[in-house]
Motif scaffolding. Sequence first.
Motif, PDB file in Angstrom:
ATOM      1  N   ASP A   1      -6.304  -3.162  -7.048  1.00 22.09           N
ATOM      2  CA  ASP A   1      -5.639  -3.464  -5.783  1.00 22.09           C
ATOM      3  C   ASP A   1      -6.149  -2.492  -4.721  1.00 22.09           C
ATOM      4  OD1 ASP A   1      -4.109  -5.520  -6.841  1.00 22.09           O
ATOM      5  OD2 ASP A   1      -2.465  -4.186  -7.387  1.00 22.09           O
ATOM      6  N   TYR A   2      -6.442  -3.025  -3.551  1.00 18.95           N
ATOM      7  CA  TYR A   2      -6.960  -2.227  -2.442  1.00 18.95           C
ATOM      8  C   TYR A   2      -5.969  -2.235  -1.291  1.00 18.95           C
ATOM      9  CZ  TYR A   2     -11.590  -1.716  -4.487  1.00 18.95           C
ATOM     10  OH  TYR A   2     -12.631  -1.356  -5.293  1.00 18.95           O
ATOM     11  N   ASP A   3      -5.730  -1.063  -0.739  1.00 17.66           N
ATOM     12  CA  ASP A   3      -4.923  -0.948   0.479  1.00 17.66           C
ATOM     13  C   ASP A   3      -5.832  -1.171   1.671  1.00 17.66           C
ATOM     14  OD1 ASP A   3      -2.532  -0.363  -0.849  1.00 17.66           O
ATOM     15  OD2 ASP A   3      -2.970   1.783  -0.868  1.00 17.66           O
TER      16      ASP A   3
ATOM     17  N   ARG B   1      -0.285  -2.599   7.128  1.00 17.72           N
ATOM     18  CA  ARG B   1      -0.780  -2.259   5.781  1.00 17.72           C
ATOM     19  C   ARG B   1      -0.672  -3.487   4.884  1.00 17.72           C
ATOM     20  NH1 ARG B   1      -1.108   2.249   2.149  1.00 17.72           N
ATOM     21  NH2 ARG B   1      -0.485   3.636   3.830  1.00 17.72           N
TER      22      ARG B   1
ATOM     23  N   THR C   1      -2.054  -5.033   0.822  1.00 18.67           N
ATOM     24  CA  THR C   1      -2.656  -4.743  -0.473  1.00 18.67           C
ATOM     25  C   THR C   1      -3.205  -6.043  -1.029  1.00 18.67           C
ATOM     26  OG1 THR C   1      -1.094  -2.947  -0.855  1.00 18.67           O
ATOM     27  CG2 THR C   1      -2.270  -3.780  -2.778  1.00 18.67           C
TER      28      THR C   1
ATOM     29  N   SER D   1      -5.721   1.262  -4.101  1.00 20.02           N
ATOM     30  CA  SER D   1      -4.305   1.601  -4.049  1.00 20.02           C
ATOM     31  C   SER D   1      -4.019   2.697  -5.061  1.00 20.02           C
ATOM     32  CB  SER D   1      -3.477   0.363  -4.369  1.00 20.02           C
ATOM     33  OG  SER D   1      -2.129   0.660  -4.436  1.00 20.02           O
ATOM     34  N   ARG D   2      -3.059   3.544  -4.756  1.00 21.18           N
ATOM     35  CA  ARG D   2      -2.690   4.631  -5.681  1.00 21.18           C
ATOM     36  C   ARG D   2      -2.286   4.078  -7.043  1.00 21.18           C
ATOM     37  NH1 ARG D   2      -2.844   9.464  -3.368  1.00 21.18           N
ATOM     38  NH2 ARG D   2      -2.435   9.656  -1.138  1.00 21.18           N
TER      39      ARG D   2
END
Length: 142
Positions: free
Chosen positions: A50-52, A102, A104, A138-139
């Motif tokens: 997953d990318y922010d 923002r 995701t 993503s974290r």
Amino acid sequence: YVIVGSIVEPVTRLTSDEWYGSRASAWKYLAVTSEPVVGHWKIEAAATGDYDILLYMFPPEANTPLNQALRNVPARPVAGARVLLDGKEVTRQSVSDATHARFTIPLKQGEHHHLEGQFLDSAGNILCGSFFTLVGLSRSTR
């Protein structure tokens, strides 16, 4: 293609200088036109996950809300934002006094995509593209 999500550069800063499209490097046009100014980036995911995606109209360090003026750029009635991946809307959200939107989204390693961020008015019309965008894993994925 700009590689995003790498260990060397965990968060990649994309600007309209790297846009492909009708008006590449068009941030200056916001001061002189009310027509939508948009473009996209060609990206490649360095890792699956997953990318922010953080969309900004102004440089992030300006800390300026999306619907306010900055220097010679007049305010625009930003009510929402959306992300397009390969020309298809993948997500949309409401924004008002925020400095950015923002999102995701999932990406797979090695995939090539056209990424575009857009700011919208209350009727869903395009006001302009995201002139500054931050992209990183993503974290929860790291």
